[in-house]
Design a protein around this motif. Structure first.
Motif, mmCIF file in Angstrom:
data_model
loop_
_atom_site.group_PDB
_atom_site.id
_atom_site.type_symbol
_atom_site.label_atom_id
_atom_site.label_comp_id
_atom_site.label_asym_id
_atom_site.label_seq_id
_atom_site.Cartn_x
_atom_site.Cartn_y
_atom_site.Cartn_z
ATOM 1 N N GLU A 54 0.837 -1.209 0.000
ATOM 2 C CA GLU A 54 0.000 0.000 0.000
ATOM 3 C C GLU A 54 0.866 1.249 0.000
ATOM 4 O OE1 GLU A 54 -2.314 -0.423 3.505
ATOM 5 O OE2 GLU A 54 -3.742 -1.858 2.628
ATOM 6 N N ILE A 55 1.904 1.230 0.840
ATOM 7 C CA ILE A 55 2.789 2.399 0.927
ATOM 8 C C ILE A 55 3.573 2.579 -0.367
ATOM 9 C CG2 ILE A 55 4.789 3.357 2.126
ATOM 10 C CD1 ILE A 55 3.739 1.949 4.667
ATOM 11 N N ASP A 71 2.663 1.684 -3.362
ATOM 12 C CA ASP A 71 1.755 2.203 -4.387
ATOM 13 C C ASP A 71 1.555 3.707 -4.208
ATOM 14 O OD1 ASP A 71 1.463 -0.305 -5.460
ATOM 15 O OD2 ASP A 71 -0.468 -0.713 -4.519
ATOM 16 N N ARG A 72 1.496 4.142 -2.967
ATOM 17 C CA ARG A 72 1.330 5.581 -2.704
ATOM 18 C C ARG A 72 2.564 6.345 -3.159
ATOM 19 N NH1 ARG A 72 -2.136 7.806 2.275
ATOM 20 N NH2 ARG A 72 -2.298 9.977 1.602
ATOM 21 N N ASP A 118 2.405 6.876 -6.844
ATOM 22 C CA ASP A 118 1.497 7.969 -7.172
ATOM 23 C C ASP A 118 2.167 9.325 -6.951
ATOM 24 O OD1 ASP A 118 -1.138 9.343 -7.604
ATOM 25 O OD2 ASP A 118 -0.951 9.745 -5.457
ATOM 26 N N ILE A 119 2.896 9.458 -5.852
ATOM 27 C CA ILE A 119 3.493 10.742 -5.487
ATOM 28 C C ILE A 119 4.632 11.132 -6.429
ATOM 29 C CG2 ILE A 119 4.886 11.884 -3.706
ATOM 30 C CD1 ILE A 119 3.087 10.410 -1.653
ATOM 31 N N MET A 134 2.422 11.616 2.020
ATOM 32 C CA MET A 134 2.428 10.213 2.421
ATOM 33 C C MET A 134 1.450 9.920 3.556
ATOM 34 S SD MET A 134 4.331 8.412 0.451
ATOM 35 C CE MET A 134 4.283 6.903 1.434
ATOM 36 N N ASP A 190 -2.389 11.450 5.545
ATOM 37 C CA ASP A 190 -3.608 12.205 5.251
ATOM 38 C C ASP A 190 -3.542 13.568 5.941
ATOM 39 O OD1 ASP A 190 -4.731 10.145 3.708
ATOM 40 O OD2 ASP A 190 -5.405 9.113 5.519
ATOM 41 N N ARG A 215 -7.036 17.601 -4.385
ATOM 42 C CA ARG A 215 -6.981 16.692 -3.242
ATOM 43 C C ARG A 215 -7.377 17.354 -1.928
ATOM 44 N NH1 ARG A 215 -2.249 12.236 -4.555
ATOM 45 N NH2 ARG A 215 -2.550 12.223 -6.824
#
Length: 262
Positions: free
Chosen positions: A125-126, A128-129, A132-133, A165, A167, A199
């Protein structure tokens, strides 16, 4: 989102912040400007938990956060960057981003051995984030470069990426344009606007580049001698006589805008 009420920070006999009251509305990019020594960074440090205020109160979404430590504010979604980037220079850009989220199961030897699937899922999950970043910030070409080898502008993008990274509710940017060439500054500005519009990030930024402030920020808050001097659009504050005097007259105020702190 942020409400500051009569905030005071003294260092001995020096009144770095002297009775500041202001609000930062959700969904805005708020600019904070003023001459050197106006108290801008000290105000940031008080809000972000680096300095305990001498007096006054700070609220985040109506909850009093006065005196909370940076890690406590981090968990509440309040983050900040620094004028001088604080990257981990011997780690890659990707690893700098991967290490930001807290409570990763893989950080515990027990969890990694007993619950490997859980640790692997969270790491994926991290990762994949991060993907994206680095795409969002256009730094994919340096994701495997040591962070210490980046240019000043790339380090500022990395700092911005680290806030992405988690919220974040609100991000305080301290001179994000300092030492950055115009091309990368435009890239950083574009990223801030997209984060705000696409966002839902709320920003408050200290900056000396008025063209950059004018492009991104509404409203703009002006400080001088530890106090709020004026609040308005970039055009309005640049035409304010007190602001002109503060910049051109060595910080001496002649026409304090008494409505600015409301």
């Amino acid at each position: 989102m942020i409400r500051v009420e009569n905030l005071v920070k003294h260092f001995g006999g020096v009144k770095a912040v002297n009775g500041v009251s202001l609000t930062i509305e959700e969904g805005t990019i708020t600019g904070l400007i003023g001459p050197n020594g106006a108290g801008k960074t000290t105000l940031f440090n008080c809000i972000a938990g680096a300095f305990p205020p001498t007096g006054g109160d700070i609220y985040l979404d109506g909850e009093r956060i006065t005196g909370l430590k940076p890690h406590e504010l981090f968990s509440r979604g309040l983050l900040r960057t620094f004028q001088i980037a604080h990257e981990f220079s011997t780690l890659t850009v990707r690893d700098n981003l991967m290490m930001v989220p807290g409570e990763q199961p893989g950080e515990s030897l027990w969890n990694a051995c007993v619950f490997p699937t859980r640790a692997h899922t969270r790491e994926k999950e991290i990762s994949d984030r991060v993907d994206d970043i680095v795409d969002f910030l256009n730094i994919k070409h340096v994701e495997h470069e040591l962070a210490g080898n980046l240019s000043g502008g790339q380090k500022k993008l990395l700092e911005l990426g680290r806030t992405m990274m988690v919220d974040a509710k609100i991000v305080f940017l301290d001179e994000v344009g300092a030492g950055v060439n115009r091309t990368l500054l435009n890239t950083i500005g574009d990223a801030i606007v997209r984060l705000n519009q696409e966002r839902g990030y709320t920003f408050c930024m200290i900056e000396h580049d008025m063209a950059f402030i004018s492009r991104l920020c509404d409203p703009v808050i002006v400080m001088a001698e530890g106090e709020v001097l004026a609040t308005g659009t970039a055009e309005e504050v640049q035409q304010d006589e007190g602001v002109i005097e503060a910049y051109l007259g060595g910080g001496r105020k002649v026409a304090k805008n008494t409505d600015a702190a409301s």
